[in-house]
Enzyme design. Structure first.
Site, PDB file in Angstrom:
ATOM      1  N   ASP A 392       6.707   6.495   1.863  1.00 41.67           N
ATOM      2  CA  ASP A 392       5.183   6.338   2.050  1.00 41.67           C
ATOM      3  C   ASP A 392       4.623   6.062   1.024  1.00 41.67           C
ATOM      4  O   ASP A 392       4.609   6.775  -0.048  1.00 41.67           O
ATOM      5  CB  ASP A 392       4.610   7.346   2.923  1.00 41.67           C
ATOM      6  CG  ASP A 392       3.245   7.018   3.431  1.00 41.67           C
ATOM      7  OD1 ASP A 392       3.173   6.378   4.654  1.00 41.67           O
ATOM      8  OD2 ASP A 392       2.247   7.296   2.858  1.00 41.67           O
ATOM      9  N   ILE A 393       3.563   4.964   0.858  1.00 43.89           N
ATOM     10  CA  ILE A 393       2.942   4.669  -0.303  1.00 43.89           C
ATOM     11  C   ILE A 393       1.727   5.619  -0.406  1.00 43.89           C
ATOM     12  O   ILE A 393       1.062   5.911   0.709  1.00 43.89           O
ATOM     13  CB  ILE A 393       2.400   3.336  -0.004  1.00 43.89           C
ATOM     14  CG1 ILE A 393       3.289   2.291   0.071  1.00 43.89           C
ATOM     15  CG2 ILE A 393       1.386   3.006  -1.457  1.00 43.89           C
ATOM     16  CD1 ILE A 393       2.777   0.887   0.265  1.00 43.89           C
ATOM     17  N   ASN A 400      -6.715  -0.489  -0.278  1.00 45.65           N
ATOM     18  CA  ASN A 400      -7.335  -1.489   0.652  1.00 45.65           C
ATOM     19  C   ASN A 400      -8.809  -1.250   0.671  1.00 45.65           C
ATOM     20  O   ASN A 400      -9.588  -2.308   0.371  1.00 45.65           O
ATOM     21  CB  ASN A 400      -7.045  -1.010   2.201  1.00 45.65           C
ATOM     22  CG  ASN A 400      -5.840  -1.528   2.601  1.00 45.65           C
ATOM     23  OD1 ASN A 400      -5.141  -2.497   2.073  1.00 45.65           O
ATOM     24  ND2 ASN A 400      -5.114  -0.789   3.469  1.00 45.65           N
ATOM     25  N   HIS A 405      -8.001  -5.735   1.984  1.00 48.92           N
ATOM     26  CA  HIS A 405      -6.759  -5.581   2.648  1.00 48.92           C
ATOM     27  C   HIS A 405      -5.777  -6.915   2.381  1.00 48.92           C
ATOM     28  O   HIS A 405      -4.652  -6.587   2.716  1.00 48.92           O
ATOM     29  CB  HIS A 405      -7.291  -5.864   4.230  1.00 48.92           C
ATOM     30  CG  HIS A 405      -7.894  -4.700   4.842  1.00 48.92           C
ATOM     31  ND1 HIS A 405      -7.443  -3.434   5.033  1.00 48.92           N
ATOM     32  CD2 HIS A 405      -9.356  -4.457   5.110  1.00 48.92           C
ATOM     33  CE1 HIS A 405      -8.326  -2.605   5.545  1.00 48.92           C
ATOM     34  NE2 HIS A 405      -9.487  -3.056   5.453  1.00 48.92           N
ATOM     35  N   ASP A 409      -1.984  -6.087   1.873  1.00 51.83           N
ATOM     36  CA  ASP A 409      -0.602  -6.763   2.244  1.00 51.83           C
ATOM     37  C   ASP A 409       0.203  -7.261   1.162  1.00 51.83           C
ATOM     38  O   ASP A 409       1.498  -7.295   1.355  1.00 51.83           O
ATOM     39  CB  ASP A 409      -1.218  -7.962   2.906  1.00 51.83           C
ATOM     40  CG  ASP A 409      -1.860  -7.728   4.339  1.00 51.83           C
ATOM     41  OD1 ASP A 409      -1.608  -6.494   4.690  1.00 51.83           O
ATOM     42  OD2 ASP A 409      -2.468  -8.642   5.001  1.00 51.83           O
ATOM     43  N   ARG A 424      21.862  -0.816  -2.592  1.00 53.94           N
ATOM     44  CA  ARG A 424      23.104  -1.353  -2.341  1.00 53.94           C
ATOM     45  C   ARG A 424      23.220  -2.314  -1.388  1.00 53.94           C
ATOM     46  O   ARG A 424      22.303  -2.482  -0.467  1.00 53.94           O
ATOM     47  CB  ARG A 424      24.018  -0.184  -2.247  1.00 53.94           C
ATOM     48  CG  ARG A 424      24.241   0.545  -3.245  1.00 53.94           C
ATOM     49  CD  ARG A 424      25.029   1.883  -2.986  1.00 53.94           C
ATOM     50  NE  ARG A 424      24.399   2.442  -1.616  1.00 53.94           N
ATOM     51  CZ  ARG A 424      25.420   3.352  -1.166  1.00 53.94           C
ATOM     52  NH1 ARG A 424      26.454   3.731  -1.630  1.00 53.94           N
ATOM     53  NH2 ARG A 424      25.035   3.973  -0.158  1.00 53.94           N
ATOM     54  N   GLU A 435       2.372   1.807   6.275  1.00 54.46           N
ATOM     55  CA  GLU A 435       2.873   1.543   4.962  1.00 54.46           C
ATOM     56  C   GLU A 435       4.244   2.396   4.548  1.00 54.46           C
ATOM     57  O   GLU A 435       4.476   2.852   3.451  1.00 54.46           O
ATOM     58  CB  GLU A 435       1.745   2.120   3.907  1.00 54.46           C
ATOM     59  CG  GLU A 435       1.368   3.490   3.966  1.00 54.46           C
ATOM     60  CD  GLU A 435       0.363   3.599   4.946  1.00 54.46           C
ATOM     61  OE1 GLU A 435      -0.534   4.674   4.737  1.00 54.46           O
ATOM     62  OE2 GLU A 435      -0.238   2.879   5.717  1.00 54.46           O
TER      63      GLU A 435
END
Length: 516
Positions: A392-393, A400, A405, A409, A424, A435
């Site tokens: 998760d960011i 944002n 926004h 993106d 791999r 996100e």
């Protein structure tokens, strides 16, 4: 008497000024508490709750209901961050009661939407839809088109989640119409989907729009499939065959003419013979019965010859028709072959679209679900371990809010590409929602998952994002867990999610293993 009245007036004035000063002091205190509670909402929700509780109590004691409601609202948001569902609902309900007493429609809308979002996350679809319906009426009452659009999109998403596509598309069409009306009124300043929906709603809306495109594509394919193939009669050019056919037709026409000529000659001879016999009958006085017998025999002979000629004509025409029919069949076959190719191409496109996230171009949930089953089957056959990373960011909302926004993106697309290049070929990645990205590490145990997670975290931390003329960096938090035969695959993903939450609570930019 006048002196007494003057004293009373001065006393009342002093009381009023004291009350105003006291009210002003409390307002300043509450504003400060409100500011502190909001600032700590994400960083330290427990401390935010303490500030909010103090503020709510003080506001209630001093009859400042608007502040009281705001503090209850912040408490609900903080409990939400801490995943304490019962307490968050209780706080939101208290805020709703106060806003209702104040007849503050927008305060009520804010709380109703928060409770609706909670019910949505708990998969309580009917309750969420009812609450959004209340919110929609309040927005319409206040002629708030932006809020109306927001709620219509939210309702479309709910009905998409319960597979009621007809109602989902209906609400989507209503939301799009309101959005168009806003663009006509406000031009470039009109709010868009990014402005009115949260990250989870935006993710679900993308899936809904994707589903709508798929349904439209399927409808087109079905229309093509139902179209009756009626090819025009177009002869295939083959000069050699055409010449042979023309030659045979000429030969056949000549044969018919010859037979007709022979038949006419024979009939003439028969007529001559009949006249000769008639003369002979007169001269030899042949009986009338004998004459009738001769005429009958001649008639039968003529009929036989006519039947033979007609059959020859029919056989020749049938042969010509078969040649032409073969050409038509060949043409029809080519048309059908072309239609089949179009159908196959359309179905391939549908299959591809249904597996790819439209924004990031990585796989979506549906595709990952199938890959999970493959991994479980391989584990059961060969005992090959596999693990999940849930990524998760950190502070994505801040990106944002700070850069817009479109920048958000860009980060999602760029991050997806970066993660793909860092994995791999045997691994898989999908956009899990908002996100969040889910990584399936095949043939990887617990230690391998730790190494892979740390590698991805470091790669993101070192990468410089450049959007237009802006350069910035981001971090991610990763939770990971390894599958074993004692748990279902979705339980393992839930474990990775819990580890991710722990990493967020402990400062972000971390890789955390789920501890059993």
């Amino acid at each position: 008497m006048k002196k007494t009245a003057l004293i009373v007036l001065i006393f009342l004035l002093v009381l009023t000024l004291t009350a105003q000063k006291k009210s002003t002091d409390h307002t300043a205190l509450l504003e400060n508490l409100l500011k502190q509670a909001k600032a700590l909402l994400l960083e330290d929700p427990a401390m935010s709750i303490q500030y909010a509780e103090t503020g709510a109590f003080d506001a209630k004691e001093n009859d400042l209901p608007k502040y009281e409601a705001e503090f209850y609202l912040i408490m609900g948001q903080a409990y939400e961050e801490m995943k304490q569902d019962d307490k968050l609902l209780n706080s939101y309900k208290k805020a709703l009661i106060v806003y209702s007493k104040l007849k503050d429609d927008y305060g009520k809308i804010t709380v109703i939407n928060k409770i609706a979002e909670y019910n949505y996350r708990q998969s309580k679809w009917d309750e969420a839809a009812d609450l959004y319906g209340q919110s929609l009426k309040l927005y319409q009452k206040n002629n708030d088109k932006t809020g109306e659009m927001q709620v219509l999109y939210a309702l479309a998403i709910i009905y998409y989640d319960v597979d009621d596509y007809k109602r989902a598309y209906d609400y989507l069409a209503q939301a799009d119409k309101v959005s168009e009306d806003l663009k006509k009124l406000m031009g470039e300043d009109a709010p868009n989907v990014q402005d009115v929906l949260n990250k989870e709603q935006r993710s679900r809306l993308e899936e809904l729009l994707q589903k709508q495109k798929l349904d439209e594509a399927k409808e087109k394919v079905q229309t093509v499939a139902k179209t009756k193939v009626e090819p025009k009669v177009t002869f295939i050019k083959d000069e050699k065959k055409e010449k042979e056919l023309e030659s045979k037709l000429k030969l056949t026409e000549e044969q018919i003419k010859e037979k007709e000529s022979s038949m006419r000659s024979l009939m003439s001879k028969l007529t001559d013979k009949e006249n000769e016999l008639y003369q002979q009958m007169i001269s030899e006085q042949i009986s009338e019965e004998k004459m009738k017998a001769l005429r009958a025999r001649n008639a039968l002979l003529i009929l036989f010859l006519v039947i033979v000629v007609v059959n020859m004509v029919l056989i020749i025409r049938s042969y010509v028709g078969k040649v032409r029919s073969n050409n038509e069949l060949l043409r029809a076959h080519e048309v059908i072959k072309s239609k089949n190719f179009e159908l196959t191409k359309a179905y391939d496109q549908i299959e591809r679209i249904s597996r790819i996230d439209p924004l990031t171009k990585v796989f979506n949930r549906r595709d990952m679900e199938e890959k999970m089953l493959d991994a479980v089957n391989l584990f059961e056959r060969e005992m090959n371990p596999f693990s999940f990373l849930l990524l998760d960011i950190d502070l994505f909302k801040k990106i944002n809010d700070t850069y817009g926004h479109d920048a958000g993106d860009y980060v999602l697309k760029t991050l997806a590409a970066l993660l793909k290049t860092s994995l791999r070929k045997i691994d898989s990645i999908c956009r899990w929602g908002g996100e969040e990205f889910l990584v399936l590490l095949n043939k990887t145990g617990e230690e391998g998952a730790r190494v892979a997670a740390e590698k991805l975290r470091q790669a993101v931390e070192d990468f410089k994002f450049e959007y237009k003329d802006i350069s910035f960096k981001i971090t991610v938090t990763i939770g990971y867990s390894t599958f074993n035969e004692l748990r279902e695959v979705h339980e393992v993903i839930k474990e990775a999610d819990l580890a991710l939450y722990e990493g967020k609570q402990n400062g972000r930019n971390k890789t955390v293993k789920f501890k059993r």
